[in-house]
Design an enzyme around this catalytic site. Structure first.
Site, PDB file in Angstrom:
ATOM      1  N   CYS A 183       0.857  -1.179   0.000  1.00 49.83           N
ATOM      2  CA  CYS A 183       0.000   0.000   0.000  1.00 49.83           C
ATOM      3  C   CYS A 183       0.901   1.239   0.000  1.00 49.83           C
ATOM      4  CB  CYS A 183      -0.854  -0.067   1.262  1.00 49.83           C
ATOM      5  SG  CYS A 183      -1.915   1.331   1.514  1.00 49.83           S
TER       6      CYS A 183
ATOM      7  N   CYS B  68      -3.097  14.939   3.348  1.00 52.97           N
ATOM      8  CA  CYS B  68      -4.246  14.844   2.438  1.00 52.97           C
ATOM      9  C   CYS B  68      -5.145  16.052   2.629  1.00 52.97           C
ATOM     10  CB  CYS B  68      -5.026  13.565   2.741  1.00 52.97           C
ATOM     11  SG  CYS B  68      -6.293  13.183   1.531  1.00 52.97           S
TER      12      CYS B  68
ATOM     13  N   CYS C 200     -11.584  13.515   5.264  1.00 53.60           N
ATOM     14  CA  CYS C 200     -12.620  12.535   5.605  1.00 53.60           C
ATOM     15  C   CYS C 200     -12.588  12.376   7.132  1.00 53.60           C
ATOM     16  CB  CYS C 200     -12.354  11.187   4.935  1.00 53.60           C
ATOM     17  SG  CYS C 200     -12.312  11.316   3.137  1.00 53.60           S
TER      18      CYS C 200
ATOM     19  N   CYS D 243     -10.775   9.439   8.969  1.00 53.47           N
ATOM     20  CA  CYS D 243      -9.444   9.054   8.484  1.00 53.47           C
ATOM     21  C   CYS D 243      -8.352   9.815   9.233  1.00 53.47           C
ATOM     22  CB  CYS D 243      -9.351   9.338   6.985  1.00 53.47           C
ATOM     23  SG  CYS D 243      -7.735   8.957   6.308  1.00 53.47           S
TER      24      CYS D 243
ATOM     25  N   GLU E 264      -4.575  11.530  -1.750  1.00 54.52           N
ATOM     26  CA  GLU E 264      -5.562  11.231  -2.783  1.00 54.52           C
ATOM     27  C   GLU E 264      -4.815  11.124  -4.123  1.00 54.52           C
ATOM     28  OE1 GLU E 264      -8.822  10.440  -3.306  1.00 54.52           O
ATOM     29  OE2 GLU E 264      -8.251  10.543  -5.406  1.00 54.52           O
TER      30      GLU E 264
ATOM     31  N   SER F 148      -7.047   4.000  -5.429  1.00 51.95           N
ATOM     32  CA  SER F 148      -8.211   4.212  -4.581  1.00 51.95           C
ATOM     33  C   SER F 148      -8.488   5.709  -4.488  1.00 51.95           C
ATOM     34  CB  SER F 148      -7.923   3.644  -3.191  1.00 51.95           C
ATOM     35  OG  SER F 148      -9.023   3.870  -2.342  1.00 51.95           O
TER      36      SER F 148
ATOM     37  N   SER G  55     -13.764   4.945  -2.479  1.00 53.03           N
ATOM     38  CA  SER G  55     -14.116   4.984  -1.063  1.00 53.03           C
ATOM     39  C   SER G  55     -15.517   5.553  -0.961  1.00 53.03           C
ATOM     40  CB  SER G  55     -13.117   5.864  -0.307  1.00 53.03           C
ATOM     41  OG  SER G  55     -11.852   5.273  -0.395  1.00 53.03           O
ATOM     42  N   LEU G  56     -16.490   4.678  -0.896  1.00 49.94           N
ATOM     43  CA  LEU G  56     -17.886   5.117  -0.922  1.00 49.94           C
ATOM     44  C   LEU G  56     -18.345   5.499   0.494  1.00 49.94           C
ATOM     45  CD1 LEU G  56     -20.309   5.333  -2.948  1.00 49.94           C
ATOM     46  CD2 LEU G  56     -21.043   3.135  -2.023  1.00 49.94           C
ATOM     47  N   HIS G  57     -18.346   4.534   1.359  1.00 54.75           N
ATOM     48  CA  HIS G  57     -18.596   4.710   2.802  1.00 54.75           C
ATOM     49  C   HIS G  57     -20.001   5.170   3.185  1.00 54.75           C
ATOM     50  CE1 HIS G  57     -14.431   3.867   3.051  1.00 54.75           C
ATOM     51  NE2 HIS G  57     -13.980   5.067   2.832  1.00 54.75           N
TER      52      HIS G  57
ATOM     53  N   ASN H 245     -10.761   1.105  11.706  1.00 54.39           N
ATOM     54  CA  ASN H 245      -9.573   1.111  12.555  1.00 54.39           C
ATOM     55  C   ASN H 245      -9.637   2.299  13.485  1.00 54.39           C
ATOM     56  OD1 ASN H 245      -7.580  -0.938  11.907  1.00 54.39           O
ATOM     57  ND2 ASN H 245      -7.734  -0.090   9.849  1.00 54.39           N
TER      58      ASN H 245
ATOM     59  N   CYS I  56      -4.152   0.657   6.036  1.00 52.78           N
ATOM     60  CA  CYS I  56      -4.334   1.770   5.110  1.00 52.78           C
ATOM     61  C   CYS I  56      -5.415   2.696   5.640  1.00 52.78           C
ATOM     62  CB  CYS I  56      -4.760   1.258   3.736  1.00 52.78           C
ATOM     63  SG  CYS I  56      -3.521   0.238   2.987  1.00 52.78           S
TER      64      CYS I  56
HETATM   65  N1  SAH Z   1      -7.710   9.056  -0.788  1.00 55.58           N
HETATM   66  C1  SAH Z   1      -7.889   7.710  -1.223  1.00 55.58           C
HETATM   67  C2  SAH Z   1      -6.840   6.733  -0.728  1.00 55.58           C
HETATM   68  C3  SAH Z   1      -6.396   6.805   0.704  1.00 55.58           C
HETATM   69  S1  SAH Z   1      -7.404   6.149   1.981  1.00 55.58           S
HETATM   70  C4  SAH Z   1      -9.273   7.241  -0.888  1.00 55.58           C
HETATM   71  O1  SAH Z   1     -10.010   7.950  -0.229  1.00 55.58           O
HETATM   72  O2  SAH Z   1      -9.646   6.168  -1.341  1.00 55.58           O
HETATM   73  C5  SAH Z   1      -7.465   4.423   1.748  1.00 55.58           C
HETATM   74  C6  SAH Z   1      -8.757   3.783   2.281  1.00 55.58           C
HETATM   75  O3  SAH Z   1      -8.756   3.659   3.720  1.00 55.58           O
HETATM   76  C7  SAH Z   1      -9.984   4.574   1.944  1.00 55.58           C
HETATM   77  O4  SAH Z   1     -11.019   3.716   1.559  1.00 55.58           O
HETATM   78  C8  SAH Z   1     -10.297   5.228   3.270  1.00 55.58           C
HETATM   79  O5  SAH Z   1     -11.600   5.688   3.325  1.00 55.58           O
HETATM   80  C9  SAH Z   1      -9.990   4.113   4.227  1.00 55.58           C
HETATM   81  N2  SAH Z   1      -9.841   4.527   5.623  1.00 55.58           N
HETATM   82  C10 SAH Z   1      -9.472   5.726   6.079  1.00 55.58           C
HETATM   83  N3  SAH Z   1      -9.429   5.747   7.418  1.00 55.58           N
HETATM   84  C11 SAH Z   1      -9.764   4.512   7.838  1.00 55.58           C
HETATM   85  C12 SAH Z   1      -9.887   3.898   9.121  1.00 55.58           C
HETATM   86  N4  SAH Z   1      -9.621   4.569  10.231  1.00 55.58           N
HETATM   87  N5  SAH Z   1     -10.250   2.597   9.164  1.00 55.58           N
HETATM   88  C13 SAH Z   1     -10.473   1.905   8.034  1.00 55.58           C
HETATM   89  N6  SAH Z   1     -10.362   2.423   6.800  1.00 55.58           N
HETATM   90  C14 SAH Z   1     -10.028   3.721   6.695  1.00 55.58           C
END
Ligand code: SAH
Length: 370
Positions: A122, A129, A133, A136, A182, A213, A235-237, A311, A354
């Site tokens: 990874c 960033c 989010c 994150c 990103e 991603s 990253s939909l969420h 996480n 990640c």
């Molecule tokens: N900016 C990109 C890539 C970096 S984050 C993106 O948003 O996809 C990589 C992945 O980890 C993303 O899906 C992000 O939402 C997720 N992520 C971020 N924080 C996290 C956490 N605390 N626990 C689990 N996944 C997390």
């Protein structure tokens, strides 16, 4: 050593190029400037490329079979020095996290996640960033800069060195741009790094073994579908604009409808399903209502769902969903017929997964121009 005076500025060597910034054809062009015929430049480029990217030989002195004169020229003009390892942490489950120090002093993180004898690397694409989010860890760190191509490539090379992964049977099978940053906000450098990763005379990662991603930068997803062509994870969420906006501010700029349209186009171009990443957050996006909305959304384009355990990090302000909620959510999606996997978080004990990457880099500038 026969360095030209141009190559020095005081004690500090001023190279014309950093090797790991060069695509194959650029290397060839450079070599042809060293008084080599086109044919010779081509042959030498191929040899050097194989030394560096197939065998892991990063010191030009060890480019055996190359004329000494050429080696000296290369050493003067091209920088082969790598970034350094500031810290390394190994988790009980085999996950390894490296903190790398860039030549400008910034710190970035790279994580190896093993699955049996092979695994996924990874990589980070930015220091910090801009997306913010809410769940994150990286989002709490202000952006400092886009990584250069060389800084992305060197993460892979150093990880390969560390894992002694230079034989034919690769340990690192897949590369995901899921570390800090990103990737689509660093489009050109990421694109170039992927060209280098894909090169069959070198690292030879097929496009299906690379995943970018993104949090959903719609115009760049469309560009990536034409210019990058790897697998895409989004990253939909959350399945509605309302919920997504609360946890991902980028959704205010690019709404779900536009995001899904861009994903559909990407999937059409690349003939691959889009991975949807979905971190389950207690009482935020783990309800029955969300599962049903998500099923509907997934019907709109070829995709598969990756449910991720949250996480927890100190001060996160979110909690992971309970085991019961996770399996209920998983089963609801599964029963609808969609492809869904549940990703256990790895490297918990080293804050290594990640999306949980954060280094104490200096908060110099808040935003890059995006
Ligand atoms: N900016 C990109 C890539 C970096 S984050 C993106 O948003 O996809 C990589 C992945 O980890 C993303 O899906 C992000 O939402 C997720 N992520 C971020 N924080 C996290 C956490 N605390 N626990 C689990 N996944 C997390």
């Amino acid at each position: 050593m026969a360095h030209s005076s141009k190559a020095f500025k005081g004690d500090k060597k001023m190279y014309e190029q950093n090797f790991y910034n060069l695509e194959y054809n650029e290397l060839k062009k450079h070599l042809s400037e060293f008084n080599l015929s086109e044919k010779a430049a081509s042959m030498r480029a191929n040899q050097i490329w194989k030394f560096v990217y197939k065998k892991g030989v990063g010191n030009p002195d060890n480019f055996i079979n190359l004329p000494l004169e050429l080696i000296n020229k290369i050493k003067t003009k091209i920088d082969f020095n790598k970034i350094s390892i500031e810290e390394k942490k190994a988790s009980r489950d085999g996950t390894i996290k490296w903190l790398f120090k860039l030549n400008d002093g910034n710190l970035i993180e790279t994580v190896y996640i093993p699955f049996g004898k092979t695994g996924t690397l990874c990589v980070s694409s930015q220091v910090g960033c801009t997306l913010n989010c809410k769940f994150c860890h990286t989002g709490t760190q202000m952006i400092v800069k886009n990584l250069e191509t060389t800084e992305i490539i060197q993460q892979v090379l150093l990880a390969k060195d560390e894992l002694t992964d230079w034989s034919k049977e690769k340990k690192i099978r897949n590369i995901v741009y899921m570390g800090m940053g990103e990737p689509l906000y660093n489009f050109n450098n990421v694109k170039k790094s992927i060209e280098i990763l894909k090169n069959v005379d070198g690292l030879e990662f097929g496009p299906k073994r690379i995943t970018i991603s993104t949090a959903g930068i719609v115009p760049e997803i469309l560009s990536a579908s034409k210019e990058i062509k790897t697998c895409l994870a989004v990253s939909l969420h959350a399945p509605t604009d309302e919920i997504r906006e609360k946890i991902m501010p980028i959704n205010k700029k690019y709404k779900l409808k536009a995001l899904i349209d861009s994903c559909r186009k990407y999937a059409e171009m690349n003939k691959e399903k889009i991975f949807l990443e979905y971190v389950l957050l207690k009482d935020i996006n783990d309800t029955k209502y969300c599962a049903q909305k998500l099923i509907k959304l997934m019907g709109g384009f070829p995709c598969k769902l990756n449910l991720i355990e949250f996480n927890v990090w100190p001060g996160a302000g979110f909690e992971p969903s309970s085991k019961e909620k996770v399996s209920e959510f998983y089963n609801t999606i599964k029963e609808s017929g969609h492809v869904v996997t549940l990703r256990k978080s790895k490297g918990n004990d080293i804050l290594g997964a990640c999306g949980q990457l954060k280094t104490e880099s200096k908060k110099i500038s808040k935003k890059l121009d995006n």
